[in-house]
Design a protein around this motif. Structure first.
Motif, PDB file in Angstrom:
ATOM      1  N   UNK A 166       0.847  -1.190   0.000  1.00  0.00           N
ATOM      2  CA  UNK A 166       0.000   0.000   0.000  1.00  0.00           C
ATOM      3  C   UNK A 166       0.881   1.238   0.000  1.00  0.00           C
ATOM      4  N   UNK A 167       0.585   2.140  -0.924  1.00  0.00           N
ATOM      5  CA  UNK A 167       1.257   3.441  -0.994  1.00  0.00           C
ATOM      6  C   UNK A 167       0.170   4.489  -0.832  1.00  0.00           C
ATOM      7  N   UNK A 168       0.302   5.303   0.174  1.00  0.00           N
ATOM      8  CA  UNK A 168      -0.770   6.210   0.589  1.00  0.00           C
ATOM      9  C   UNK A 168      -1.990   5.340   0.882  1.00  0.00           C
ATOM     10  N   UNK A 169      -3.035   5.456   0.081  1.00  0.00           N
ATOM     11  CA  UNK A 169      -4.224   4.626   0.308  1.00  0.00           C
ATOM     12  C   UNK A 169      -4.447   3.631  -0.821  1.00  0.00           C
ATOM     13  N   UNK A 170      -3.523   3.593  -1.775  1.00  0.00           N
ATOM     14  CA  UNK A 170      -3.695   2.734  -2.950  1.00  0.00           C
ATOM     15  C   UNK A 170      -2.940   1.419  -2.794  1.00  0.00           C
ATOM     16  N   UNK A 171      -3.612   0.338  -3.115  1.00  0.00           N
ATOM     17  CA  UNK A 171      -2.968  -0.982  -3.087  1.00  0.00           C
ATOM     18  C   UNK A 171      -2.362  -1.245  -4.459  1.00  0.00           C
ATOM     19  N   UNK A 172      -1.061  -1.528  -4.466  1.00  0.00           N
ATOM     20  CA  UNK A 172      -0.317  -1.735  -5.706  1.00  0.00           C
ATOM     21  C   UNK A 172       0.243  -3.159  -5.756  1.00  0.00           C
ATOM     22  N   UNK A 173       0.507  -3.616  -6.973  1.00  0.00           N
ATOM     23  CA  UNK A 173       1.077  -4.945  -7.188  1.00  0.00           C
ATOM     24  C   UNK A 173       2.496  -4.776  -7.719  1.00  0.00           C
ATOM     25  N   UNK A 174       3.444  -5.416  -7.058  1.00  0.00           N
ATOM     26  CA  UNK A 174       4.838  -5.413  -7.510  1.00  0.00           C
ATOM     27  C   UNK A 174       5.136  -6.772  -8.126  1.00  0.00           C
ATOM     28  N   UNK A 175       5.766  -6.753  -9.302  1.00  0.00           N
ATOM     29  CA  UNK A 175       6.188  -7.979  -9.970  1.00  0.00           C
ATOM     30  C   UNK A 175       7.707  -7.980 -10.076  1.00  0.00           C
ATOM     31  N   UNK A 176       8.304  -9.098  -9.730  1.00  0.00           N
ATOM     32  CA  UNK A 176       9.735  -9.301  -9.922  1.00  0.00           C
ATOM     33  C   UNK A 176       9.864 -10.490 -10.860  1.00  0.00           C
ATOM     34  N   UNK A 177      10.558 -10.272 -11.983  1.00  0.00           N
ATOM     35  CA  UNK A 177      10.697 -11.300 -13.012  1.00  0.00           C
ATOM     36  C   UNK A 177      12.135 -11.779 -13.079  1.00  0.00           C
ATOM     37  N   UNK A 178      12.300 -13.088 -13.125  1.00  0.00           N
ATOM     38  CA  UNK A 178      13.628 -13.669 -13.252  1.00  0.00           C
ATOM     39  C   UNK A 178      13.613 -14.630 -14.430  1.00  0.00           C
ATOM     40  N   UNK A 179      14.493 -14.409 -15.398  1.00  0.00           N
ATOM     41  CA  UNK A 179      14.568 -15.258 -16.585  1.00  0.00           C
ATOM     42  C   UNK A 179      15.073 -16.646 -16.196  1.00  0.00           C
ATOM     43  N   UNK A 180      14.266 -17.654 -16.486  1.00  0.00           N
ATOM     44  CA  UNK A 180      14.663 -19.035 -16.222  1.00  0.00           C
ATOM     45  C   UNK A 180      14.548 -19.870 -17.495  1.00  0.00           C
ATOM     46  N   UNK A 181      14.628 -19.204 -18.648  1.00  0.00           N
ATOM     47  CA  UNK A 181      14.473 -19.876 -19.938  1.00  0.00           C
ATOM     48  C   UNK A 181      15.472 -21.005 -20.129  1.00  0.00           C
TER      49      UNK A 181
END
Length: 133
Positions: free
Chosen positions: A103-118
């Motif tokens: 949550x930032x201020x009053x907004x709920x946000x989604x964080x994505x972390x991507x790791x290449x595993x190809x």
């Protein structure tokens, strides 16, 4: 403890060598770092204009939806799974996606972390753990 302002937060996320993007509840890109752009081949502005459904493999759509429902629900604010993402050049890459909310201020946000595993998964497709963790 000192708090980071938005410039400090952006500098922190930009310095991390993993592909990171932050999205609002409607899936709009709020922020993405240069590692994210390098991984998927899209510049930050191009990436912000894409729909998630344009990035993820059609066979992974249900899994992606379940991940989002899980992190946006009240049960568990994090989820990890292997998904395929279309690189700007047109080929598919396998990534381990870790999603979490904050949550930032009053907004709920989604964080994505991507790791290449190809390299790992193309050589051993059973290495892709399909259940959400």
């Amino acid at each position: 403890m000192r708090e980071l302002d938005s410039d400090g937060f952006a500098a922190l996320v930009e310095s991390i060598p993993h592909a990171i993007s932050v999205h609002d509840r409607e899936r709009n890109v709020i922020f993405s770092n240069s590692a994210c752009a390098a991984l998927i081949g899209y510049g930050t502005e191009e990436f912000a204009d894409l729909e998630h459904e344009q990035l993820f493999h059609p066979d992974d759509g249900e899994l992606w939806g379940a991940m989002l429902a899980r992190v946006l629900g009240t049960e568990n604010p994090s989820a990890t799974a292997h998904l395929r993402i279309r690189h700007r050049a047109g080929h598919w890459i396998w990534v381990r996606v870790a999603a979490s909310t904050f949550t930032a201020d009053t907004e709920r946000l989604v964080a994505l972390v991507l790791q290449d595993e190809s390299d790992t998964i193309w050589g051993n497709p059973t290495a892709a753990r399909q259940p959400i963790r």
